[in-house]
Design an enzyme around this catalytic site. Structure first.
Site, PDB file in Angstrom:
ATOM      1  N   GLU A  26       4.581  -3.899 -12.057  1.00 45.25           N
ATOM      2  CA  GLU A  26       6.029  -3.729 -12.245  1.00 45.25           C
ATOM      3  C   GLU A  26       6.553  -4.694 -13.301  1.00 45.25           C
ATOM      4  OE1 GLU A  26       6.512  -2.395  -7.560  1.00 45.25           O
ATOM      5  OE2 GLU A  26       7.307  -4.325  -8.206  1.00 45.25           O
ATOM      6  N   HIS A  83       0.850  -1.193   0.000  1.00 37.49           N
ATOM      7  CA  HIS A  83       0.000   0.000   0.000  1.00 37.49           C
ATOM      8  C   HIS A  83       0.890   1.250   0.000  1.00 37.49           C
ATOM      9  CE1 HIS A  83      -3.806  -2.164   1.567  1.00 37.49           C
ATOM     10  NE2 HIS A  83      -2.922  -3.072   1.249  1.00 37.49           N
ATOM     11  N   HIS A 139       3.402 -14.059  -6.599  1.00 38.72           N
ATOM     12  CA  HIS A 139       2.092 -14.263  -5.976  1.00 38.72           C
ATOM     13  C   HIS A 139       1.054 -13.353  -6.634  1.00 38.72           C
ATOM     14  CE1 HIS A 139       3.226 -10.487  -4.298  1.00 38.72           C
ATOM     15  NE2 HIS A 139       2.296 -10.454  -3.383  1.00 38.72           N
TER      16      HIS A 139
END
Ligand code: UDP
Length: 492
Positions: free
Chosen positions: A395, A34, A387
């Protein structure tokens, strides 16, 4: 921009009270996934406007990001290399949340209670210091921030840091649009059952946000669905909510359209990744430092330099997900059998025994934490076993690196679906028994993800992602228009 008092005096116009200078406060939950998009947005706002931009996160996170800072609580005590300011609020856990002993539900109660009071103090102090906040931007799990902003007469906007598809799914689920909530319940957790949301391509149950289909009564995170419900209720309570989203027009146009058709003006401003802006000037991509985890001291960049172009498999399950003992064994076996060089992030809190035989053989390097953006940008990079956190997904896309998706929970199944849809990777099959990706399947997926076809798709999406975020690109234009509206007082 308003005229200054001096300009008004010179021009002879009446000296009205000056409008406050724009000041954006980006408030984030204290998790790495976050904080990263919050910091990147802060830099984008700074670049787009030149205005003052401050990031606020919990005390414990700020301590890790700026160890040894002179003062923890003063508004002006932390500033990063890009010029963004930092100020903490308290989540009631100033010494940090320890998942081994602390209770997540209690934590969420505390962050709302203590966070509301201390973030209110932050707004007061900034106003008192002559730098009143003119717009609060808040990330996920923090609906209470909008209440604090409202109580201080400051406009607030949500910054959605998962795909727009996930926001659209939650919106329709909680509004029960076309009976989609009943359809999900009727699927009874069958991962292959198809669910149709208005305007979205068909999704299978396994592609949905995990909290929407979680059936276990023992799930310690069962409360999270209520936080998303509160968020949707908050948006539904606004006249015409504008939501900044870390996505871009080309990657999920149906979801953006579905949200707009149903009254949520989603503003795609992504991929919000500072390294795309810094690239040339800073001599290479990096994430900007100040992580919650310390960089591993091993010389993994030198090691990468010594590998053949496009050869290395990078393995990371992000900042929160833990690999089970069996998962670690299967990855180690798969990598050893594959004969491919690999760089594997296995956080300290995810290692039960240090110093056993080198994991996965001599061709690999295991680190506790790395500069992921630097790794993904390295010419030796061939494939990312991930994951599928949304930051990692964006990215990898912006770096043109094909991925093997091993989603664990929350939005990661949807992110993996998006990856397969655009063709930049493959979702691995996992064991029904314990969700583990086994060695043979890992090798099969690596062969597929490193095929010419997938590499070519990854190269195409690299350009699309970068085009969106570049000067004059769709996301850059969207952000500028949003900011201009805010400065003109168009929100709320
Ligand atoms: N990250 C990093 N170094 C690592 C592992 C992860 O810098 O060794 C960064 C990664 O670049 C990403 C963030 O941590 O920006 C993880 O966010 P993501 O949404 O992918 O997953 P989460 O950790 O929230 O599950």
């Amino acid at each position: 921009m308003p005229a200054t008092v001096e300009e008004e005096l010179v021009s002879g116009a009446p000296a009205l009270a000056p409008e406050p200078e724009p000041h954006f406060l980006v408030v984030t939950y204290p998790a790495q996934g976050h904080i990263n998009p919050a910091r990147h947005l802060a830099r984008r706002l700074l670049r787009a406007t030149g205005a003052r931009v401050t990031v606020s996160t919990a005390v414990s996170a700020l301590r890790k990001m700026f160890p040894g800072a002179a003062s923890e609580t003063e508004p002006e005590s932390h500033r990063d290399a890009s010029g963004v300011w930092y100020v903490p609020y308290s989540d009631g856990y100033d010494d940090g949340f320890d998942k081994a002993v602390d209770d997540a539900t209690h934590y969420m109660d505390q962050i709302k209670l203590v966070g509301s009071a201390t973030l209110g103090d932050v707004l007061d102090r900034l106003r008192g210091a002559g730098r009143p906040v003119t717009l609060v931007v808040y990330t996920l799990l923090l609906s209470w921030v909008a209440d604090v902003a409202r109580a201080h007469a400051v406009p607030a906007a949500l910054y959605w840091i998962q795909p727009a598809t996930v926001l659209a799914a939650y919106l329709h689920f909680f509004r029960a649009t076309d009976g989609v909530d009943a359809a999900i319940a009727a699927a009874g957790g069958d991962p292959w059952a198809t669910v149709r949301f208005p305007g979205l391509p068909p999704l299978r149950v396994r592609d949905l946000p995990s909290f929407m289909v979680s059936t276990s009564e023992n799930d310690p995170y069962a409360f999270v669905i209520d936080l998303f419900r509160q968020l949707i209720e908050l948006l539904d309570g606004e006249d015409s909510p504008s939501v900044l989203a870390n996505t871009f027009d080309a990657v999920e146009p149906e979801a953006v359209a579905s949200l707009r058709d149903h009254g949520v003006d989603v503003v795609p401003v992504g991929p919000v990744l500072s390294f795309l802006d810094d690239d040339a000037a800073a001599g290479g991509a990096k994430n900007g430092g100040n992580d919650l985890f310390s960089q591993d001291g091993k010389d993994y960049l030198d090691w990468l330099d010594a590998q053949a172009p496009g050869s290395v498999v990078y393995i990371s399950f992000g900042s929160l997900s833990v690999m089970s003992e069996r998962q670690i064994e299967e990855v180690a076996r798969g990598m050893s059998e594959s004969g491919r060089p690999f760089l594997w992030v296995l956080r300290e809190d995810n290692r039960s025994s240090e110093g056993a035989a080198p994991l996965g053989g001599e061709r690999g390097m295991v680190v506790g934490w790395c500069d992921q953006v630097r790794v993904l940008s390295h010419p030796a990079m061939g494939c990312f076993v991930t994951h599928c956190g949304w930051n990692s997904t964006l990215e990898s896309m912006a770096c043109g690196v094909p991925v093997v998706c091993v989603p664990q929970w929350t939005d990661q199944g949807t992110n993996a679906w998006l990856v397969e849809r655009v063709g930049t990777g493959v979702r691995a099959a996992v064991s029904d028994k314990d969700g583990v990706l086994e060695a043979d399947e890992l090798r099969r997926c690596l062969d597929f993800a490193t095929s010419e076809m997938v590499r070519a798709k990854a190269a195409v999406w690299r350009e699309k992602a970068r085009a969106a975020a570049s000067e004059g690109g769709s996301s850059e234009r969207n952000l500028k228009a949003f900011v201009a509206k805010q400065i003109a007082g168009g929100n709320n």
